[in-house]
Structures are given as C-alpha cells and as structure tokens.
Design an enzyme around this catalytic site. Structure first.
Site, PDB file in Angstrom:
ATOM      1  CG  ASP A  22      -1.711   1.275   1.379  1.00  0.00           C
ATOM      2  OD1 ASP A  22      -2.397   1.635   0.395  1.00  0.00           O
ATOM      3  OD2 ASP A  22      -1.659   1.952   2.430  1.00  0.00           O
ATOM      4  CB  SER A  23       0.190   4.793  -0.613  1.00  0.00           C
ATOM      5  OG  SER A  23      -1.007   4.838   0.146  1.00  0.00           O
ATOM      6  CB  CYS A  85      -2.998   1.003  -2.426  1.00  0.00           C
ATOM      7  SG  CYS A  85      -3.085   2.757  -2.810  1.00  0.00           S
ATOM      8  CD  GLU A 164      -2.542   8.606   7.394  1.00  0.00           C
ATOM      9  OE1 GLU A 164      -1.651   9.363   7.805  1.00  0.00           O
ATOM     10  OE2 GLU A 164      -2.413   7.874   6.402  1.00  0.00           O
ATOM     11  CB  CYS A 196     -10.270   5.316   0.255  1.00  0.00           C
ATOM     12  SG  CYS A 196      -8.762   5.984   0.986  1.00  0.00           S
ATOM     13  CG  HIS A 198      -6.746   6.075   5.080  1.00  0.00           C
ATOM     14  ND1 HIS A 198      -5.992   5.433   4.119  1.00  0.00           N
ATOM     15  CD2 HIS A 198      -5.867   6.749   5.870  1.00  0.00           C
ATOM     16  CE1 HIS A 198      -4.716   5.726   4.309  1.00  0.00           C
ATOM     17  NE2 HIS A 198      -4.619   6.519   5.363  1.00  0.00           N
TER      18      HIS A 198
HETATM   19  N1  DGL Z   1      -4.139   3.863   0.192  1.00  0.00           N
HETATM   20  C1  DGL Z   1      -4.782   4.923  -0.557  1.00  0.00           C
HETATM   21  C2  DGL Z   1      -6.006   4.346  -1.290  1.00  0.00           C
HETATM   22  O1  DGL Z   1      -6.622   3.395  -0.875  1.00  0.00           O
HETATM   23  C3  DGL Z   1      -5.172   6.089   0.309  1.00  0.00           C
HETATM   24  C4  DGL Z   1      -4.014   6.890   0.815  1.00  0.00           C
HETATM   25  C5  DGL Z   1      -3.204   7.558  -0.290  1.00  0.00           C
HETATM   26  O2  DGL Z   1      -3.666   8.549  -0.872  1.00  0.00           O
HETATM   27  O3  DGL Z   1      -2.127   7.064  -0.559  1.00  0.00           O
HETATM   28  O4  DGL Z   1      -6.371   4.858  -2.316  1.00  0.00           O
END
Ligand code: DGL
Length: 280
Positions: A22-23, A85, A164, A196, A198
């Site tokens: 993931d990012s 992600c 977050e 997403c 989050h």
């Molecule tokens: N993990 C990213 C997503 O699910 C969200 C956070 C980001 O912008 O990197 O799209």
C-alpha cells in the site's frame, strides 16, 4: 508474462509469504482482514510511507511506484501479491498483471462485485481518493459485470487525514461527511463502496450520514475473501504447522507507521524495518 495457473503444475501447498503493499498504513485495514481470515499465512507487508500519498498523484507515477513495490516483494519470494491500495489498484493493477508472472489481486474488483450483490435499487455510490474516482475504476468494474447499474462517484480526500489523525467522533468529521456525502444521499444510493483503505475507520460517521439502511461495502473485507478463494484454487495455501510470521517494511522512518498503524490494525505492530525502495 501474466500468471496463469494452467501454465504451471498445481502445487499442494506453498509456505512462501503473501506480499501486500500500500502507499502507507492504509493497507493495514486489508492486512487485518487477511490476518483474520488466513491466520496460517506468512505475510510481508510493504507500506510506501516515503512516497505517500498516492491519492493525488498521476497514473504514470503510481504505476512506476507500484512496479518497484512488486519488485521489492518479489525479492522475498512472495507467492501472491495483494495490491491493498485503491489508487494503485485503479491505476497499476492491469499493467502489473501483464508484466509479472505472479497472481495479483487488487481491491477494486472484489468491492465492485460485492456492491452489485448488495444493491436492491441498482444505485451504487463510490467514494475514494481523487485518483481512484477520476480513474473510474470502480464504475468500469461494476459496469463490466452489470451495465444496468447506476454509479455515482465522489472523491473524499479529507477522509484520509481524518482517519489518520484519529478524528473518528469529532464534529468536524461529521460536517465534512455531510458536505461530501449529501449529494449521494440525494441520489438515493442504497449501497456505498468505501473505495479507499482509510474509510473503514470512519464507518460509523459515514453510516450515520448516509442513513443506517445504506449498505456499506468494505473493500478490505471483500478482498481478503477473494485472496482466500484464489489461494485455494491455485493450491497456494500454507498448510505447515507452526506460527506464521508477519513482517512490515516501510520506505521512511518507521515511527509514524507504527503509531498510526496500530490504530488501523487495532493491535501491536512489531518487526518494522526501513528499506530503500529506489533500489528496486
Ligand atoms: N491507500 C490509498 C487508497 O486506498 C489512500 C491513501 C493515499 O492517498 O495514498 O487509495
């Protein structure tokens, strides 16, 4: 070359780790569901914290980062990769599948399939990062399965920071949720995809805003089910006895990842190492 289970003899089991990337911390919502559903699997998780966030970035950059992340995971001989992600799944998954001979799963398809199953009135809302929404990845995945569905999509970038920061029960979060989600309430969607990583943390406020009757689709949960299904089909489950390992790697100092990640995982995170992703 894309992975094809037919091209390789089907093994009985495989104890190599699952790779998840993931990012940053967000993919831990997906990892959490995978840990619950597949407790016997060894896991290598990579959070690209040094280049976070992916949401506002362009397709080309997210594709390049995603390939490097896959290269890193492959250096640990992973048997299967989960693109945990939404933005990376939207922009990069198709290319990764073409270029790598390893099974890869993203979060979009499982979420899209679950939304179609859940809706009664054929009106589905999708929320995600700017990248995910403008890529139309969910819309396309839903329409590939059923052209009749009406899909309404809205980017909700501020939800990422709110999750977050742990702003779960704050008035400010409710105000922002009203602002973002009221157009979807007006469209009378009966199903909303949390597109997403989050957003599952904000389920309560999202549900309150949409109305309790609106079904929320948690892509993380659907993806974990899909990973289990595919590992079984490909003969890749780990059957070995003995405790499975879970190792975490990040591309910046680990402190923030551990602090925020423990909120996402609702548990302790140990064994986090920093790596240089530019070497991959
Ligand atoms: N993990 C990213 C997503 O699910 C969200 C956070 C980001 O912008 O990197 O799209």
């Amino acid at each position: 070359m894309p992975y094809s289970p037919k091209s390789s003899a089907k093994p009985k089991e495989n104890a190599n780790p699952l790779g998840i990337f993931d990012s940053g911390v967000g993919g831990l919502t997906v990892a959490k569901k995978i840990f619950e559903l597949l407790p016997n699997e060894n896991v290598i998780y990579f959070g690209d914290t040094g280049r976070y966030p992916y949401g506002p970035r362009s397709k080309g950059i997210v594709k390049k980062f995603s390939s490097q992340n896959v290269n890193f995971l492959l250096s640990y001989k992973v048997k299967f990769i989960v693109v945990a992600c939404n933005t990376a799944s939207s922009f990069a998954l198709a290319g990764l599948r073409k270029n790598y001979d390893i099974p890869l799963v993203g979060v979009i398809e499982p979420g899209a399939a679950a939304a179609i199953k859940a809706t009664r009135n054929g009106k589905i809302g999708v929320i995600g990062t700017v990248g995910t929404i403008y890529s139309k990845a969910y819309q396309k995945a839903i329409h590939r399965r059923n052209r009749q569905m009406k899909v309404y999509s809205i980017p909700c970038p501020l939800f990422v920071s709110l999750a977050e920061e742990g702003y779960i029960n704050k008035d400010a979060t409710q105000l922002i949720a009203n602002e973002y989600l009221n157009p979807l309430v007006k469209k009378q969607v009966d199903t909303l995809v949390l597109g997403c990583t989050h957003y599952p943390l904000l389920k309560k406020v999202i549900s309150r805003t949409m109305g309790e009757k609106v079904k929320l689709i948690d892509s993380a949960e659907e993806t974990a089910k899909e990973v289990k299904r595919l590992l079984k089909i490909y003969g890749l489950l780990r059957n070995a006895k003995g405790q499975a390992f879970r190792r975490f790697y990040v591309s910046d100092v680990p402190n923030k990842f551990i602090e925020v990640g423990e909120k996402f995982l609702k548990g302790k995170i140990r064994d986090v190492k920093r790596i240089d992703i530019d070497k991959h």
